[in-house]
Scaffold this motif. Structure first.
Motif, PDB file in Angstrom:
ATOM      1  N   GLY A  20       0.837  -1.081  -0.167  1.00 53.95           N
ATOM      2  CA  GLY A  20       0.003   0.047   0.044  1.00 53.95           C
ATOM      3  C   GLY A  20       0.837   1.167  -0.026  1.00 53.95           C
ATOM      4  N   VAL A  21       0.188   2.467  -0.523  1.00 55.70           N
ATOM      5  CA  VAL A  21       0.974   3.526  -0.593  1.00 55.70           C
ATOM      6  C   VAL A  21       0.054   4.819  -0.246  1.00 55.70           C
ATOM      7  CG1 VAL A  21       2.926   2.814  -2.306  1.00 55.70           C
ATOM      8  CG2 VAL A  21       0.809   3.933  -2.929  1.00 55.70           C
ATOM      9  N   GLY A  22       0.733   5.784  -0.120  1.00 54.59           N
ATOM     10  CA  GLY A  22      -0.362   7.145   0.205  1.00 54.59           C
ATOM     11  C   GLY A  22      -0.579   7.568  -1.328  1.00 54.59           C
ATOM     12  N   THR A  23      -1.745   8.750  -1.154  1.00 51.75           N
ATOM     13  CA  THR A  23      -1.960   9.471  -2.190  1.00 51.75           C
ATOM     14  C   THR A  23      -1.205  10.213  -2.819  1.00 51.75           C
ATOM     15  OG1 THR A  23      -4.256   9.601  -1.053  1.00 51.75           O
ATOM     16  CG2 THR A  23      -3.713  11.231  -2.930  1.00 51.75           C
ATOM     17  N   SER A  24       0.025  10.948  -2.333  1.00 52.98           N
ATOM     18  CA  SER A  24       1.116  11.472  -3.035  1.00 52.98           C
ATOM     19  C   SER A  24       1.847  10.464  -3.751  1.00 52.98           C
ATOM     20  CB  SER A  24       2.058  11.988  -2.018  1.00 52.98           C
ATOM     21  OG  SER A  24       1.373  13.108  -1.407  1.00 52.98           O
ATOM     22  N   GLU A  25       2.157   8.952  -3.348  1.00 51.03           N
ATOM     23  CA  GLU A  25       2.816   8.210  -4.016  1.00 51.03           C
ATOM     24  C   GLU A  25       1.928   7.572  -5.243  1.00 51.03           C
ATOM     25  OE1 GLU A  25       5.705   6.096  -1.019  1.00 51.03           O
ATOM     26  OE2 GLU A  25       3.580   6.168  -0.476  1.00 51.03           O
ATOM     27  N   VAL A  26       0.408   7.611  -5.052  1.00 48.93           N
ATOM     28  CA  VAL A  26      -0.411   7.264  -6.174  1.00 48.93           C
ATOM     29  C   VAL A  26      -0.093   8.369  -7.411  1.00 48.93           C
ATOM     30  CG1 VAL A  26      -2.816   7.221  -6.911  1.00 48.93           C
ATOM     31  CG2 VAL A  26      -2.123   6.070  -4.759  1.00 48.93           C
ATOM     32  N   GLU A  27       0.042   9.457  -6.838  1.00 50.10           N
ATOM     33  CA  GLU A  27       0.526  10.644  -8.177  1.00 50.10           C
ATOM     34  C   GLU A  27       1.712  10.411  -8.742  1.00 50.10           C
ATOM     35  OE1 GLU A  27      -0.327  14.490  -6.586  1.00 50.10           O
ATOM     36  OE2 GLU A  27       0.713  15.361  -8.046  1.00 50.10           O
ATOM     37  N   HIS A  28       2.586   9.985  -7.815  1.00 48.77           N
ATOM     38  CA  HIS A  28       4.026   9.563  -8.397  1.00 48.77           C
ATOM     39  C   HIS A  28       3.930   8.094  -9.124  1.00 48.77           C
ATOM     40  CE1 HIS A  28       8.225   8.391  -8.239  1.00 48.77           C
ATOM     41  NE2 HIS A  28       8.455   9.463  -7.885  1.00 48.77           N
ATOM     42  N   VAL A  29       3.293   7.239  -9.037  1.00 46.75           N
ATOM     43  CA  VAL A  29       2.946   6.336  -9.704  1.00 46.75           C
ATOM     44  C   VAL A  29       2.442   6.396 -11.105  1.00 46.75           C
ATOM     45  CG1 VAL A  29       2.208   4.139 -10.039  1.00 46.75           C
ATOM     46  CG2 VAL A  29       3.198   4.630  -7.912  1.00 46.75           C
ATOM     47  N   LEU A  30       1.277   7.392 -10.991  1.00 41.41           N
ATOM     48  CA  LEU A  30       0.509   7.569 -12.246  1.00 41.41           C
ATOM     49  C   LEU A  30       1.619   8.466 -13.176  1.00 41.41           C
ATOM     50  CD1 LEU A  30      -2.757   8.976 -10.585  1.00 41.41           C
ATOM     51  CD2 LEU A  30      -2.317   6.897 -12.310  1.00 41.41           C
ATOM     52  N   ALA A  31       2.461   9.441 -12.622  1.00 41.44           N
ATOM     53  CA  ALA A  31       3.160  10.355 -13.499  1.00 41.44           C
ATOM     54  C   ALA A  31       4.347   9.694 -13.848  1.00 41.44           C
ATOM     55  CB  ALA A  31       3.637  11.546 -12.738  1.00 41.44           C
ATOM     56  N   THR A  32       4.758   8.403 -13.179  1.00 38.59           N
ATOM     57  CA  THR A  32       6.197   7.975 -13.613  1.00 38.59           C
ATOM     58  C   THR A  32       6.300   6.521 -13.832  1.00 38.59           C
ATOM     59  OG1 THR A  32       7.107   7.595 -11.370  1.00 38.59           O
ATOM     60  CG2 THR A  32       7.348   9.854 -12.260  1.00 38.59           C
ATOM     61  N   GLN A  33       5.211   5.914 -13.425  1.00 40.86           N
ATOM     62  CA  GLN A  33       5.328   4.523 -13.262  1.00 40.86           C
ATOM     63  C   GLN A  33       6.241   3.654 -12.311  1.00 40.86           C
ATOM     64  OE1 GLN A  33       2.444   3.217 -14.768  1.00 40.86           O
ATOM     65  NE2 GLN A  33       2.817   1.103 -13.726  1.00 40.86           N
ATOM     66  N   THR A  34       6.944   4.598 -11.518  1.00 41.07           N
ATOM     67  CA  THR A  34       7.939   4.319 -10.460  1.00 41.07           C
ATOM     68  C   THR A  34       7.558   4.619  -9.176  1.00 41.07           C
ATOM     69  OG1 THR A  34       9.257   6.077 -10.870  1.00 41.07           O
ATOM     70  CG2 THR A  34       9.644   4.336 -12.311  1.00 41.07           C
ATOM     71  N   LEU A  35       8.200   4.217  -7.990  1.00 42.15           N
ATOM     72  CA  LEU A  35       7.942   4.699  -6.832  1.00 42.15           C
ATOM     73  C   LEU A  35       9.365   4.659  -6.215  1.00 42.15           C
ATOM     74  CD1 LEU A  35       5.236   4.952  -5.164  1.00 42.15           C
ATOM     75  CD2 LEU A  35       6.029   2.564  -4.373  1.00 42.15           C
ATOM     76  N   ILE A  36       9.468   5.823  -5.303  1.00 39.68           N
ATOM     77  CA  ILE A  36      10.698   5.959  -4.563  1.00 39.68           C
ATOM     78  C   ILE A  36      10.719   5.061  -3.204  1.00 39.68           C
ATOM     79  CG2 ILE A  36      12.146   7.695  -3.242  1.00 39.68           C
ATOM     80  CD1 ILE A  36      10.962  10.002  -5.111  1.00 39.68           C
ATOM     81  N   GLN A  37      11.551   4.276  -3.180  1.00 39.44           N
ATOM     82  CA  GLN A  37      11.542   3.124  -1.787  1.00 39.44           C
ATOM     83  C   GLN A  37      12.837   3.149  -1.563  1.00 39.44           C
ATOM     84  OE1 GLN A  37       8.981   0.844  -0.595  1.00 39.44           O
ATOM     85  NE2 GLN A  37       8.022   2.781  -1.528  1.00 39.44           N
ATOM     86  N   LYS A  38      13.103   2.619  -0.114  1.00 41.20           N
ATOM     87  CA  LYS A  38      14.102   1.926   0.128  1.00 41.20           C
ATOM     88  C   LYS A  38      13.878   0.587   0.540  1.00 41.20           C
ATOM     89  CE  LYS A  38      17.694   4.463   2.299  1.00 41.20           C
ATOM     90  NZ  LYS A  38      18.445   5.654   3.237  1.00 41.20           N
ATOM     91  N   LYS A  39      14.893  -0.036   0.422  1.00 40.18           N
ATOM     92  CA  LYS A  39      14.630  -1.791   0.627  1.00 40.18           C
ATOM     93  C   LYS A  39      14.368  -1.862   2.153  1.00 40.18           C
ATOM     94  CE  LYS A  39      16.154  -6.042  -1.044  1.00 40.18           C
ATOM     95  NZ  LYS A  39      17.289  -6.905  -1.037  1.00 40.18           N
ATOM     96  N   SER A  40      13.285  -3.052   2.440  1.00 42.26           N
ATOM     97  CA  SER A  40      13.142  -3.372   3.519  1.00 42.26           C
ATOM     98  C   SER A  40      14.047  -4.595   4.021  1.00 42.26           C
ATOM     99  CB  SER A  40      11.677  -3.842   3.561  1.00 42.26           C
ATOM    100  OG  SER A  40      10.841  -2.834   3.176  1.00 42.26           O
ATOM    101  N   LYS A  41      13.975  -5.158   5.167  1.00 43.81           N
ATOM    102  CA  LYS A  41      14.901  -6.215   5.560  1.00 43.81           C
ATOM    103  C   LYS A  41      13.801  -7.708   5.448  1.00 43.81           C
ATOM    104  CE  LYS A  41      15.494  -4.393   9.398  1.00 43.81           C
ATOM    105  NZ  LYS A  41      15.928  -4.008  10.827  1.00 43.81           N
ATOM    106  N   ASN A  42      14.443  -8.606   5.179  1.00 44.47           N
ATOM    107  CA  ASN A  42      13.855  -9.975   4.944  1.00 44.47           C
ATOM    108  C   ASN A  42      13.282 -10.511   6.312  1.00 44.47           C
ATOM    109  OD1 ASN A  42      13.896 -10.776   1.990  1.00 44.47           O
ATOM    110  ND2 ASN A  42      16.075  -9.969   2.489  1.00 44.47           N
TER     111      ASN A  42
END
Ligand code: SF4
Lengths: 202, 465
Positions: B143-165
């Motif tokens: 899940g992402v927030g609305t600002s990230e929804v906008e980011h995905v719509l505009a760029t088809q990417t997301l800014i992320q940092k890797k999580s742990k396993n």
């Protein structure tokens, strides 16, 4: 996004763990198609009774906490729903910084997109800051120094560099990512080769 | 270096990596609903931006829609504005939208898999925390927030940092009467609502392997209740079979290529996880929540806990608050708790298998007189299938109401809600204060347990049926 400036404020202390985003902004206020105007509904069901009267012992209903720019709370703040209405409501109410022992992931990210600084500190610091709140003392947040100043003490907090930069400069991260369009195009070209079913969706 | 399934999907989607590890991740599939998207589309318009890949997006209005007769549209003014906004936004930006009267309409996390939009090895996001559901297919879904929804719509990417396993193994076998819902409730009770924070969880072990795809979705759905970024399960033959022939699944030659790729999606044998928890399947009994956090679980044959026995001070305060809200006394026998309402549905338990299991138990029985019970199928297709099998009749004959699909009483944004102090056995995923209506009291259970409660009028042990 507005640039994040240093803050000095008497913090409000809400000593509850697992504050979820349903509490921060209940669903009846999610029907808006705007970002603004949610402050009056922040913590609605904790702040107002069923008749809409404000509940006396809820911290944000009382002076000086009504005007707090800093909220201190128990661990796992912002868990549950991904609704960005939660940081929107906090911001609209005037909160620019939330301090807790830990935050839920999506909420934490959402804060930075809206110029709110979430600070993670150890339990003993939460308690000390909570005491400042009780004594109605100002505390100060200095973002570039990554420092909380309270009483005659100060505490350094950790923060991701990229996130810090976005806050300080008020950066639009979509614009930043669009600068990488070349990389996205290259990626998509490879995708067409390697996984043709992704881009044509079928 | 050996890699986990999460590592592999991450690496395959890396578009660009900054020095500090902040990365641009490619998003293969983006699901959209009406509540978390209007501000994102508005942002696009203000910034004069376009949607980069409209056909990688799929939209549906599920949270606000009425579940009673829809022929006259939506009564609630604000809900209608929000649903209309989504329809118009999709039109403007060229995104496929399943409207309310479309048979394919339903809860966003149910329609994705049904259409084959959800696929193994993909990165799937949605402005909704239960996006983790799609991890059941071996996708990295979150899940992402609305600002990230906008980011995905505009760029088809997301800014992320890797999580742990994090690997969560459920070994052994489940006993009779124990379902996927009990497995995930037990997991959350074990690790706590923040136990997964900072991690992506891979569910593994024999119990998980033996679950059907629908049951795996129930498990992954509630990963967020354990605080994790995402939860996923290695795809296998069952996964591929489920997807074969679905409208948006790869076709012809692409199917074979996809299959080849999907078959390699597994954690390497010798890879290391940053955290590992093992649960024995045999130790799981049907679970019920007593409080206002999904980690507040007890076995159905147990008792409401006593805060006086809690050593952690913060936790004790939280427990007292929960009990007060729930109107419960410590040490009450769980099966002595009377209920007023029953809700079967949601993206956790609104699929055909859930309805089948509920109906099987309900057949030829009547629900208690004082209980109000509704079934809300997760989608139009689930509803159609259930009606074809005659399940709707079983529900109706027993005293359940049979509704149109949507989120309904899972979050009570439409007319379906609890009144203050009403108590509900619910197959949804959150028992937060006010979640199902202000002052409403939620006990999370499996569909079978919901039926048992409906028949007896109080929380009940399904194993005694
Ligand atoms: S059914 Fe409930 S949890 Fe699932 S998407 Fe709808 S509101 Fe969210």
């Amino acid at each position: 996004m507005e640039k994040f400036k240093n803050i000095k404020s008497i913090p409000a202390y809400l000593p509850l763990i697992n504050i979820d985003t349903d509490m921060i902004i209940p669903k009846q206020f999610l029907k808006t198609i705007k970002r603004s105007g949610l402050g009056k509904s922040l913590f609605y069901e904790m702040r107002f009774d069923e008749q809409g009267n404000s509940i006396k012992n809820f911290v944000l209903n009382n002076d000086p906490y009504k005007n707090s720019k800093i909220l201190i709370s128990g661990k796992n703040f912002g868990c549950g729903s991904s609704r960005e209405h939660a940081p929107w409501a906090l911001l609209d109410f005037g909160i620019r910084c939330v301090i807790s022992q830990s935050f839920a992931d999506i909420f934490y990210n959402n804060c930075f997109k809206n110029g709110i600084l979430p600070i993670i500190v150890q339990e003993n610091i939460v308690k000390e800051l909570g005491e400042c709140s009780g004594r109605k003392e100002n505390i100060e947040i200095k973002l570039s120094e990554q420092e909380i100043i309270y009483g005659n003490k100060s505490h350094k907090f950790k923060l991701d560099l990229f996130k810090k930069k976005c806050l300080i400069e008020g950066l639009d991260d979509i614009a930043l990512s669009l600068e990488k369009t070349k990389h996205i195009e290259t990626f998509e070209n490879k995708l067409t080769q390697n996984k043709p079913w992704i881009l044509n969706n079928g | 270096m050996p890699k986990t399934l999460y590592d592999k999907i991450w690496d395959e989607h890396l578009v660009y990596e900054r020095q500090d590890g902040t990365s641009l991740l490619y998003v293969d599939r983006h699901l959209i609903h009406e509540v978390t998207s209007p501000q994102a589309f508005e942002g696009l318009r203000l910034g004069k931006r376009k949607v980069r890949k409209p056909n990688l997006n799929l939209a549906v209005a599920d949270h606000n829609v009425p579940t009673t007769d829809r022929s006259k549209g939506i009564d609630d003014k604000e809900s209608k504005i929000q649903v209309d906004a989504l329809r118009n936004n999709c039109k403007e930006f060229g995104i496929e939208f399943f409207d309310m009267n479309d048979k394919r309409h339903g809860i966003v996390h149910i329609i994705g898999p049904e259409q084959g939009f959800t696929q193994p090895g993909t990165v799937i996001v949605c402005g909704d925390s239960h996006t983790a559901t799609h991890g059941a297919f071996g996708a990295l879904a979150f899940g992402v927030g609305t600002s990230e929804v906008e980011h995905v719509l505009a760029t088809q990417t997301l800014i992320q940092k890797k999580s742990k396993n994090f690997r969560l193994i459920v070994n052994g076998k489940l006993s009779i009467g124990v379902t996927a819902k009990d497995v995930i409730l037990k997991i959350i009770g074990t690790i706590g609502t923040a136990g997964g924070t900072g991690f992506v969880i891979e569910f593994a072990g024999d119990v998980i392997k033996n679950l059907s795809i629908e049951e795996r979705m129930t498990v992954c759905n509630m990963t967020i209740e354990g605080g994790a970024r995402a939860g996923l399960i290695e795809p296998d033959k069952k996964t591929f079979e489920y997807l074969k022939g679905k409208p948006m699944s790869p076709k012809h030659n692409n199917w074979n290529k996809a299959l080849e790729h999907w078959s390699n999606l597994k954690s390497d044998d010798d890879c290391k996880f940053d955290k590992e928890v093992v649960i024995k399947g045999e130790d799981i009994v049907p679970q019920v929540t007593w409080g206002t956090s999904p980690q507040d679980v007890v076995p159905v044959n147990g008792f409401v806990p006593n805060p006086d026995q809690e050593k952690d001070k913060d936790r004790k305060v939280a427990m007292e608050r929960s009990l007060n809200y729930m109107g419960l006394q410590p040490n009450t026998k769980i099966t002595d708790i009377k209920i007023d309402k029953v809700f079967i549905g949601s993206c956790t338990n609104g699929r055909i298998q859930d309805l089948r299991e509920a109906a099987k138990l309900l057949k030829d029985k009547k629900i208690a007189k004082h209980v109000n019970a509704i079934v809300v199928p997760g989608s139009g297709l689930v509803k159609g299938q259930a009606e074809e099998e005659g399940l709707d009749k079983i529900f109706k004959n027993s005293g359940f109401e049979w509704r149109e699909p949507g989120c309904s009483m899972c979050l009570a944004m439409n007319a379906d809600k609890l009144n203050p102090k009403e108590r509900c056995a619910s197959t949804s995923n959150r028992n937060f204060e006010g979640r199902q209506g202000r002052g409403g009291r939620t006990h999370l259970v499996s569909p079978a347990m919901a039926v048992a409660a409906a028949i007896n009028g109080h929380l009940s042990d399904v194993r005694k049926f």
